[in-house]
Write an enzyme that holds these catalytic residues in place. Structure first.
Site, short mmCIF file in Angstrom:
data_model
loop_
_atom_site.label_atom_id
_atom_site.label_comp_id
_atom_site.label_asym_id
_atom_site.label_seq_id
_atom_site.Cartn_x
_atom_site.Cartn_y
_atom_site.Cartn_z
N GLU A 36 -15.62 -7.69 9.78
CA GLU A 36 -15.83 -7.41 11.26
C GLU A 36 -17.31 -6.61 11.46
OE1 GLU A 36 -12.09 -5.75 11.78
OE2 GLU A 36 -12.61 -3.66 12.10
N HIS A 77 -9.25 -4.42 5.03
CA HIS A 77 -9.00 -5.89 5.17
C HIS A 77 -9.26 -6.48 3.69
CE1 HIS A 77 -8.88 -5.48 9.25
NE2 HIS A 77 -10.14 -4.96 9.51
N ARG A 132 -2.76 -1.42 6.24
CA ARG A 132 -2.75 0.17 6.76
C ARG A 132 -2.56 1.08 6.02
NH1 ARG A 132 -0.85 -3.80 10.58
NH2 ARG A 132 -1.74 -3.87 12.54
N GLN A 164 -7.49 1.64 8.07
CA GLN A 164 -6.85 0.34 7.55
C GLN A 164 -8.06 -0.39 6.61
OE1 GLN A 164 -7.82 -2.69 11.06
NE2 GLN A 164 -7.07 -1.03 12.06
N HIS A 185 -11.20 2.13 7.01
CA HIS A 185 -11.98 2.66 8.31
C HIS A 185 -11.03 2.76 9.51
CE1 HIS A 185 -11.59 -1.69 8.57
NE2 HIS A 185 -11.47 -1.78 9.97
#
Length: 384
Positions: free
Chosen positions: A140, A105, A272, A103, A253
């Site tokens: 994240e 972001h 994804r 995926q 990642h």
């Protein structure tokens, strides 16, 4: 419904933390860590925060509802001015038993545009094809609690060409040539696009029996998935306990195995690439992925075991409690999670956290002292 301005007394609040039973999770790792009974089902993530999809609660009231009722008291004015009237971060524990989706972001601008587009087109919030759940980015960080394996960022294309060449699969020859001869960004875009295309199904079938160990494990978990090929383009990383990795927008990642603390901005936007039965929107994905080789972005802890990545929404602090007191800063929303021993939060009264228990300390709480013996993780926003 909570009346505006009517929240419980602003002091340390014990949290009830939901567990997310995703199929890639371990049935035993979280119960062993937290000292709870296994349910017989996968327990993938513990959430300590105020994300509306699965907020923690205080005496049965969702934490996000308490924040909505008194944003200034719960978050502090500086936090509200910087991030708006919502907790800017989400703290999790991940228990990864098999590879989760490959995926990326989006950036804040990409998230805002994508969310507005899907809203304008009337894509329902819970629909299978919905990509953008909110208008926010999702940087994240993972901090390993055990040996933790993952994939992170594109490997140098020349190195990947060598890896593919070593598989001795003739069908890979065109991609090997592209990776060796085209400029890196163009080569990565071309090869990833073709790997995710259904026309590459015959190549997947030829490659899977020849894969080395890490990638063979991925193929066993997701046979025939286009993400198995895409995984070959990425760096394999192994984190030892206490090591941390930052994942910024656009960096592809996946997490493969292990236990880790994860902290992120309070968003649910995921695009994804594969290793999933969920929706894969290849055109939207290609607009977000950073097609550039990159080394993993390790986060080295500094004094007081503080992990400060390149994100304003969160700082992670580990407290190795030995009995000496720590005075927590006031004026910031703080989420605490005890993972070993016992921790005590004392202001006008004392709240005791045992292993696996969490608490939220509002910005408007009185000065709070942390004592005890054990290990506790604390998250605060990165505000001056």
């Amino acid at each position: 419904m909570i009346e505006k301005g009517r929240t419980p007394s602003l002091r340390a609040m014990p949290l009830t933390t939901p567990i997310r039973p995703y199929d890639w999770g371990s049935a035993t790792a979280l119960p062993e860590l937290l000292g709870t009974e296994p349910t017989g089902r996968p327990q993938a993530e513990l959430w300590a925060g105020a994300h509306p999809a699965a907020p923690s609660s205080v005496d049965g009231t969702p934490l996000d509802a308490l924040i909505d009722a008194d944003p200034a008291g719960m978050l502090g004015r500086a936090c509200v001015e910087r991030f708006g009237p919502a907790l800017p971060y989400l703290l999790k524990i991940l228990a990864v038993d098999k590879p989760l989706s490959l995926q990326v972001h989006p950036t804040m601008a990409q998230a805002g545009a994508g969310f507005a587009d899907e809203e304008a087109r009337g894509v329902p919030p819970g629909h299978f094809t919905r990509t953008y759940k909110d208008p926010y980015h999702k940087p994240e960080m993972v901090c390993a609690l055990t040996d933790f394996h993952g994939l992170c960022g594109f490997r140098d294309p020349a190195e990947t060409a060598g890896l593919l060449d070593g598989l001795a699969v003739p069908e890979l020859a065109p991609w090997i040539a592209v990776l060796r001869n085209e400029p890196p960004e163009q080569a990565l875009r071309t090869v990833l696009t073709q790997m995710l295309d259904e026309g590459s199904r015959h190549i997947r079938a030829a490659v899977e029996p020849a894969l080395p160990r890490v990638y063979a494990d991925i193929a066993r978990a997701h046979p025939g998935d286009p993400g198995v090929l895409a995984a070959l383009l990425l760096n394999h990383v192994e984190l030892k306990p206490g090591e941390a990795l930052f994942l910024d927008a656009g960096v592809p990642h996946s997490y493969l195995s292990g236990l880790a603390i994860e902290v992120m901005a309070n968003s649910d936007n995921v695009l994804r690439c594969g290793l999933t039965g969920k929706h894969v929107d290849v055109p939207a994905l290609m607009r977000v992925v950073k097609f550039a080789p990159s080394d993993p972005a390790w986060v080295e802890p500094v004094a007081e075991v503080r992990y400060r990545p390149n994100a304003d929404e969160f700082i992670l602090i580990r407290h190795d409690l030995t009995g000496d007191p720590d005075d927590l800063p006031s004026g910031l929303p703080q989420t605490l999670l005890c993972l070993e021993g016992e921790a005590r939060l004392t202001a006008d009264r004392t709240l005791t956290l045992a292993r696996g228990e969490a608490a939220f300390v509002p910005a408007g709480a009185p000065a709070t002292r942390l004592t005890g013996k054990g290990t506790l993780y604390r998250v605060v926003p990165a505000l001056p």
